[in-house]
Scaffold this motif. Structure first.
Motif, PDB file in Angstrom:
ATOM      1  N   ALA A   1       0.827  -1.203   0.000  1.00 41.15           N
ATOM      2  CA  ALA A   1       0.000   0.000   0.000  1.00 41.15           C
ATOM      3  C   ALA A   1       0.863   1.256   0.000  1.00 41.15           C
ATOM      4  CB  ALA A   1      -0.945  -0.014   1.203  1.00 41.15           C
ATOM      5  N   ILE A   2       1.936   1.256   0.799  1.00 39.02           N
ATOM      6  CA  ILE A   2       2.832   2.416   0.843  1.00 39.02           C
ATOM      7  C   ILE A   2       3.512   2.615  -0.508  1.00 39.02           C
ATOM      8  CG2 ILE A   2       4.968   3.292   1.864  1.00 39.02           C
ATOM      9  CD1 ILE A   2       4.083   1.963   4.499  1.00 39.02           C
ATOM     10  N   ALA A   3       3.969   1.519  -1.116  1.00 43.78           N
ATOM     11  CA  ALA A   3       4.611   1.626  -2.423  1.00 43.78           C
ATOM     12  C   ALA A   3       3.633   2.136  -3.482  1.00 43.78           C
ATOM     13  CB  ALA A   3       5.181   0.269  -2.832  1.00 43.78           C
ATOM     14  N   ARG A   4       2.364   1.776  -3.322  1.00 46.94           N
ATOM     15  CA  ARG A   4       1.348   2.179  -4.294  1.00 46.94           C
ATOM     16  C   ARG A   4       1.090   3.687  -4.267  1.00 46.94           C
ATOM     17  NH1 ARG A   4      -1.729  -0.247  -8.530  1.00 46.94           N
ATOM     18  NH2 ARG A   4      -3.712   0.827  -8.692  1.00 46.94           N
TER      19      ARG A   4
ATOM     20  N   GLY B   1       6.982   8.703   1.386  1.00 48.78           N
ATOM     21  CA  GLY B   1       6.022   9.570   0.709  1.00 48.78           C
ATOM     22  C   GLY B   1       4.573   9.196   0.945  1.00 48.78           C
ATOM     23  N   ALA B   2       4.328   8.298   1.897  1.00 48.88           N
ATOM     24  CA  ALA B   2       2.952   7.924   2.249  1.00 48.88           C
ATOM     25  C   ALA B   2       2.756   8.153   3.735  1.00 48.88           C
ATOM     26  CB  ALA B   2       2.685   6.460   1.901  1.00 48.88           C
ATOM     27  N   VAL B   3       1.516   8.410   4.126  1.00 46.86           N
ATOM     28  CA  VAL B   3       1.196   8.580   5.538  1.00 46.86           C
ATOM     29  C   VAL B   3       0.222   7.476   5.944  1.00 46.86           C
ATOM     30  CG1 VAL B   3      -0.644  10.242   5.022  1.00 46.86           C
ATOM     31  CG2 VAL B   3       0.335  10.150   7.322  1.00 46.86           C
ATOM     32  N   VAL B   4       0.552   6.805   7.040  1.00 45.45           N
ATOM     33  CA  VAL B   4      -0.256   5.698   7.560  1.00 45.45           C
ATOM     34  C   VAL B   4      -0.982   6.205   8.801  1.00 45.45           C
ATOM     35  CG1 VAL B   4      -0.231   3.347   8.464  1.00 45.45           C
ATOM     36  CG2 VAL B   4       1.416   4.029   6.689  1.00 45.45           C
ATOM     37  N   THR B   5      -2.315   6.092   8.797  1.00 47.82           N
ATOM     38  CA  THR B   5      -3.122   6.626   9.896  1.00 47.82           C
ATOM     39  C   THR B   5      -4.046   5.539  10.434  1.00 47.82           C
ATOM     40  OG1 THR B   5      -3.119   8.801   8.837  1.00 47.82           O
ATOM     41  CG2 THR B   5      -4.732   8.432  10.592  1.00 47.82           C
ATOM     42  N   LEU B   6      -4.030   5.361  11.749  1.00 49.17           N
ATOM     43  CA  LEU B   6      -4.961   4.463  12.429  1.00 49.17           C
ATOM     44  C   LEU B   6      -5.889   5.324  13.273  1.00 49.17           C
ATOM     45  CD1 LEU B   6      -5.928   1.636  13.383  1.00 49.17           C
ATOM     46  CD2 LEU B   6      -4.206   1.806  15.208  1.00 49.17           C
ATOM     47  N   GLN B   7      -7.169   5.261  12.974  1.00 51.14           N
ATOM     48  CA  GLN B   7      -8.154   6.035  13.730  1.00 51.14           C
ATOM     49  C   GLN B   7      -9.417   5.191  13.863  1.00 51.14           C
ATOM     50  OE1 GLN B   7      -8.969   9.917  12.191  1.00 51.14           O
ATOM     51  NE2 GLN B   7      -9.967  10.608  14.082  1.00 51.14           N
ATOM     52  N   GLY B   8      -9.714   4.810  15.070  1.00 59.21           N
ATOM     53  CA  GLY B   8     -10.885   3.980  15.300  1.00 59.21           C
ATOM     54  C   GLY B   8     -10.726   2.622  14.648  1.00 59.21           C
TER      55      GLY B   8
ATOM     56  N   ILE C   1      -3.948   4.435   4.298  1.00 55.63           N
ATOM     57  CA  ILE C   1      -2.639   4.765   3.733  1.00 55.63           C
ATOM     58  C   ILE C   1      -2.892   5.700   2.556  1.00 55.63           C
ATOM     59  CG2 ILE C   1      -0.542   3.885   2.652  1.00 55.63           C
ATOM     60  CD1 ILE C   1      -2.753   1.504   4.579  1.00 55.63           C
ATOM     61  N   GLU C   2      -2.308   6.895   2.604  1.00 55.35           N
ATOM     62  CA  GLU C   2      -2.528   7.869   1.548  1.00 55.35           C
ATOM     63  C   GLU C   2      -1.250   8.659   1.287  1.00 55.35           C
ATOM     64  OE1 GLU C   2      -5.555  10.599   2.888  1.00 55.35           O
ATOM     65  OE2 GLU C   2      -4.935  10.277   4.962  1.00 55.35           O
ATOM     66  N   ARG C   3      -1.269   9.393   0.193  1.00 55.15           N
ATOM     67  CA  ARG C   3      -0.112  10.201  -0.192  1.00 55.15           C
ATOM     68  C   ARG C   3       0.161  11.254   0.878  1.00 55.15           C
ATOM     69  NH1 ARG C   3       1.829  11.615  -5.276  1.00 55.15           N
ATOM     70  NH2 ARG C   3       1.384   9.416  -5.759  1.00 55.15           N
ATOM     71  N   ALA C   4       1.415  11.348   1.303  1.00 57.02           N
ATOM     72  CA  ALA C   4       1.786  12.347   2.305  1.00 57.02           C
ATOM     73  C   ALA C   4       1.763  13.737   1.689  1.00 57.02           C
ATOM     74  CB  ALA C   4       3.169  12.043   2.862  1.00 57.02           C
ATOM     75  N   PRO C   5       1.422  14.763   2.475  1.00 57.52           N
ATOM     76  CA  PRO C   5       1.465  16.138   1.944  1.00 57.52           C
ATOM     77  C   PRO C   5       2.875  16.484   1.475  1.00 57.52           C
ATOM     78  CG  PRO C   5       0.368  16.055   4.079  1.00 57.52           C
ATOM     79  CD  PRO C   5       1.000  14.719   3.882  1.00 57.52           C
ATOM     80  N   ALA C   6       2.953  17.320   0.476  1.00 63.80           N
ATOM     81  CA  ALA C   6       4.259  17.746  -0.026  1.00 63.80           C
ATOM     82  C   ALA C   6       5.029  18.461   1.066  1.00 63.80           C
ATOM     83  CB  ALA C   6       4.085  18.649  -1.241  1.00 63.80           C
ATOM     84  N   ARG C   7       6.314  18.147   1.146  1.00 62.22           N
ATOM     85  CA  ARG C   7       7.146  18.800   2.149  1.00 62.22           C
ATOM     86  C   ARG C   7       7.469  20.220   1.711  1.00 62.22           C
ATOM     87  NH1 ARG C   7      11.648  14.168   3.700  1.00 62.22           N
ATOM     88  NH2 ARG C   7      10.180  12.515   4.267  1.00 62.22           N
TER      89      ARG C   7
END
Length: 380
Positions: free
Chosen positions: A298-301, A336-343, A348-354
């Motif tokens: 998922a991160i690679a995707r 370049g991906a952000v992993v979020t656990l909530q509830g 897994i989604e694209r991280a905001p541009a730095r």
């Protein structure tokens, strides 16, 4: 004469190249050393015996690292002409790195060869990697504590160049159109180097000697000196190759299971750039290796910062598992991906541009003072 010292016969060569007969063109990576020279000789003989065989194009990369390289490339060109094989010289130009030289040279070499294959509309690039190269590769990866994917060694066929997903070919033996894939094919992975040397000796053909193959500054050269001692203990090239084959078999089964898990845990096909969402409880119930690989896929995707390093992925997966065990929220970036656990949802989604420092407003400007005040207020 033992089989390990026997030249490769015409019948064997026909079998080694048989699945490539329907190609329109093949690129041969020929450095001028014994293995790649034997590749060109055997491929040229195969082509003469089969009218339907593809056109052959030998390419030699001059890395600009040794003064002998130009002379060796010229020797390959002369031999190619004798064999009726087209030949091109490719040059790695520009400044050379002071560290990681062999790895950077390898990357440059494959980049140049892939481009040459695309220009020739050749779907496959052939290299002369032998069973000895396979053994050294597995040994090197053992020293680096590689995962199963690394310990599976080199595959006979793998993508060398991949265009954007929409343009990718689905099969390794398809003539490429514009933007199509180029595949690396290693027909000699089960052949000992000694047999390729014997093939040249029987044909009366000379080849170049690259002293960097014995240079102790390089990892492969140092580990190569250990191989005779390991062979005396029973761990010869064939045993290393057998280990890689068995790991590759297990690797294929695990990857199939991960693919099934991806389909089971996803409510819809994965979009090209995310977000990708999983049911957190079902993800936590996966075996650790499957969860790790699914997370990595998922991160690679969706990520945009290159390959996912195994060690960093393992650290992230461990932290995620700890957060799930404690019912805590979790948010972390990787490649370049952000992993979020909530509830009950893992996303897994694209991280905001730095933002570069140059993008920040001047702290003395009105915008800068406003941004600084906002950060101070938020920090409180």
């Amino acid at each position: 004469m033992s089989i390990a010292e026997a030249p490769v016969s015409d019948a064997e060569a026909d079998l080694l190249f048989a699945d490539l007969i329907d190609q329109s063109a093949l690129v041969l990576a020929v450095s001028g050393g014994p293995d790649s020279t034997a590749l060109m000789v055997l491929a040229a003989g195969w082509r003469k015996r089969h009218r339907r065989a593809p056109k052959l194009i030998a390419v030699t990369v001059d890395h600009g690292l040794r003064p002998e390289a130009r002379r060796e490339a010229a020797a390959v060109k002369r031999l190619a002409a004798r064999l009726g094989v087209a030949h091109r010289v490719l040059r790695w130009t520009g400044a050379k790195p002071t560290t990681g030289l062999q790895e950077k040279a390898r990357e440059a070499r494959y980049r140049l060869i892939a481009a040459a294959a695309a220009r020739a509309r050749a779907a496959c690039v052939l290299t002369a990697h032998t069973i000895d190269d396979q053994a050294e590769t597995v040994l090197i990866r053992l020293t680096r504590a590689s995962g199963l994917t690394g310990l599976a060694g080199m595959a006979r066929v793998r993508p060398l160049f991949l265009p954007p997903p929409a343009a990718r070919a689905n099969a390794p033996h398809r003539d490429p159109g514009p933007g199509a894939s180029v595949f690396l094919v290693r027909p000699f992975l089960d052949i000992p180097k000694s047999r390729l040397v014997a093939t040249l000796r029987a044909a009366g053909i000379a080849c170049a000697d690259d002293p960097s193959n014995r240079d102790p500054r390089f990892t492969r050269a140092r580990l190569r000196t250990l191989m005779p001692a390991l062979a005396r203990e029973g761990l010869d090239a064939h045993r290393f190759a057998l280990l890689a084959q068995r790991i590759r078999r297990a690797e294929a089964a695990i990857e199939l299971a991960v693919g099934a898990a991806a389909a089971a845990l996803s409510s819809a096909p994965w979009p090209a750039a995310g977000p990708i969402a999983f049911d957190a409880a079902r993800f936590a119930g996966l075996p650790a290796e499957m969860a790790l690989r699914l997370l990595g896929r998922a991160i690679a995707r969706v990520g945009n910062e290159g390959p996912v390093e195994l060690g960093k992925l393992e650290s992230l997966a461990d932290a995620l598992a700890a957060a799930q065990a404690g019912s805590a929220r979790f948010r972390r970036t990787l490649a370049g991906a952000v992993v979020t656990l909530q509830g009950d949802r893992l996303t897994i989604e694209r991280a905001p541009a730095r933002r570069n420092r140059g993008d920040l407003p001047n702290p003395e400007s009105p915008a800068g003072r406003k941004a600084g005040k906002a950060r101070f207020t938020k920090g409180r």
